[in-house]
Design an enzyme around this catalytic site. Structure first.
Site, PDB file in Angstrom:
ATOM      1  N   CYS A 172      66.307  17.796  37.172  1.00 35.05           N
ATOM      2  CA  CYS A 172      67.131  18.968  36.854  1.00 35.05           C
ATOM      3  C   CYS A 172      68.027  18.716  35.652  1.00 35.05           C
ATOM      4  CB  CYS A 172      67.977  19.383  38.051  1.00 35.05           C
ATOM      5  SG  CYS A 172      69.150  18.114  38.564  1.00 35.05           S
ATOM      6  N   CYS A 212      71.181  17.395  45.292  1.00 38.56           N
ATOM      7  CA  CYS A 212      72.478  17.372  44.605  1.00 38.56           C
ATOM      8  C   CYS A 212      73.446  16.463  45.358  1.00 38.56           C
ATOM      9  CB  CYS A 212      73.033  18.787  44.497  1.00 38.56           C
ATOM     10  SG  CYS A 212      71.788  20.030  44.052  1.00 38.56           S
ATOM     11  N   ASP A 257      70.897  17.151  35.666  1.00 33.09           N
ATOM     12  CA  ASP A 257      72.315  17.101  35.995  1.00 33.09           C
ATOM     13  C   ASP A 257      72.825  15.660  35.952  1.00 33.09           C
ATOM     14  OD1 ASP A 257      72.044  19.748  36.304  1.00 33.09           O
ATOM     15  OD2 ASP A 257      72.397  19.806  38.456  1.00 33.09           O
ATOM     16  N   CYS A 299      74.841  21.572  38.477  1.00 33.09           N
ATOM     17  CA  CYS A 299      74.810  22.820  39.231  1.00 33.09           C
ATOM     18  C   CYS A 299      76.013  22.925  40.180  1.00 33.09           C
ATOM     19  CB  CYS A 299      73.520  22.883  40.041  1.00 33.09           C
ATOM     20  SG  CYS A 299      73.542  21.769  41.451  1.00 33.09           S
TER      21      CYS A 299
HETATM   22 FE1  FES Z   1      70.308  18.983  40.132  1.00 28.13          FE
HETATM   23 FE2  FES Z   1      71.940  20.218  41.687  1.00 28.13          FE
HETATM   24  S1  FES Z   1      70.233  21.063  40.663  1.00 28.13           S
HETATM   25  S2  FES Z   1      72.040  18.172  41.034  1.00 28.13           S
END
Ligand code: FES
Length: 141
Positions: A37, A106, A39, A62
């Site tokens: 993702c 996450c 992040d 996110c």
């Molecule tokens: Fe990747 Fe939440 S979508 S940490």
């Protein structure tokens, strides 16, 4: 109408995250990212006499990543390192009133950011952190 997938607690920690920022004289700093993702989380801990006296974070990610970082920093404050290491991503998700299944990764990122900060601290004081250091490829997928 679609049901709100997030609990009130998740929304609260997302909208009003606790402990955002840096600790300039941190005992340990951990940075982890999820390559899927994109992040990224950075966690700072301050340790005194084996107790985590402060924890802060910066998360570029996110809403669930922000909420779980916020919650985990709240959970570790005042805990010993052993107690902090026992905090699982599931415990963080539970403390937030649950997360949708597709958002559990996450919370894994939050757990890994904490472990990475603790591993950094252990390295600084010359202790072996290999038992809990996050693996490069362990990004929860
Ligand atoms: Fe990747 Fe939440 S979508 S940490």
């Amino acid at each position: 109408m679609a049901e709100q997938p997030y609990s009130e607690k998740v929304m609260d920690h997302f909208l009003h995250p606790r402990n955002v920022g840096e600790i300039p004289d941190a005992s340990g700093i951990g940075t982890v990212g999820n390559p899927v993702c994109g992040d990224v989380m950075k966690m700072y801990i301050k340790v005194e006499n084996d107790i985590i006296v402060d924890a802060k974070f910066k998360t570029f990610g996110c809403g669930a990543a922000i909420s779980t970082s916020s919650m985990i920093t709240e959970m570790v404050k005042g805990k010993t390192i052993a107690m902090a290491l026992a905090i699982s991503n599931k415990a963080v998700a539970e403390a937030l009133g649950g997360l949708p299944a597709i958002k559990l990764h996450c919370s894994i990122l939050a757990e890994q950011a904490l472990r990475s900060a603790l591993a950094d601290y252990y390295k600084k004081i010359g202790k072996d952190s290999s038992a809990f250091e996050p693996k490069e490829d362990a990004h929860g997928h």
